[in-house]
Motif scaffolding. Sequence first.
Motif, PDB file in Angstrom:
ATOM      1  N   ARG A   3       6.882   0.255  -4.756  1.00 34.93           N
ATOM      2  CA  ARG A   3       6.791  -0.159  -6.154  1.00 34.93           C
ATOM      3  C   ARG A   3       5.440  -0.788  -6.495  1.00 34.93           C
ATOM      4  NH1 ARG A   3      12.062  -3.273  -7.855  1.00 34.93           N
ATOM      5  NH2 ARG A   3      10.993  -4.862  -6.659  1.00 34.93           N
ATOM      6  N   ARG A   4       4.553  -0.884  -5.536  1.00 32.17           N
ATOM      7  CA  ARG A   4       3.236  -1.453  -5.791  1.00 32.17           C
ATOM      8  C   ARG A   4       2.407  -0.515  -6.661  1.00 32.17           C
ATOM      9  NH1 ARG A   4       1.860  -3.217   0.327  1.00 32.17           N
ATOM     10  NH2 ARG A   4       3.352  -4.925   0.444  1.00 32.17           N
ATOM     11  N   LYS A   5       1.611  -1.121  -7.515  1.00 32.35           N
ATOM     12  CA  LYS A   5       0.706  -0.344  -8.362  1.00 32.35           C
ATOM     13  C   LYS A   5      -0.507   0.096  -7.553  1.00 32.35           C
ATOM     14  CE  LYS A   5       2.629  -0.935 -12.459  1.00 32.35           C
ATOM     15  NZ  LYS A   5       3.102   0.110 -13.283  1.00 32.35           N
TER      16      LYS A   5
END
Length: 92
Positions: A3-5
């Motif tokens: 879910r990290r950008k």
Amino acid sequence: PNRRKDLNNILHLLQQTKRLVTKEYTPIAEDIKKPCTYCGQGVYELKANEEPDSVRAFGFSPTRESKWLIYVCNKCGHVQSFRLDYLWQSAY
């Protein structure tokens, strides 16, 4: 981690935020007071909304498709008008 950008996306958003803050652009959130860009002392108040009669009071002749918001500074009377039907829809 999934879910990290992406780092490039984060850097882009950081630069965009920095530009908006340093140039003192007005937020468009309804609950935030908008300082007058003309006198700098007053704040804009909503005086006409999408209702055709309230828009006509400012001398506008709205068409069926047009949707307006009109704000007036409570100190100097500076007017800002916005066409909601021309809004760009953000992908965010």
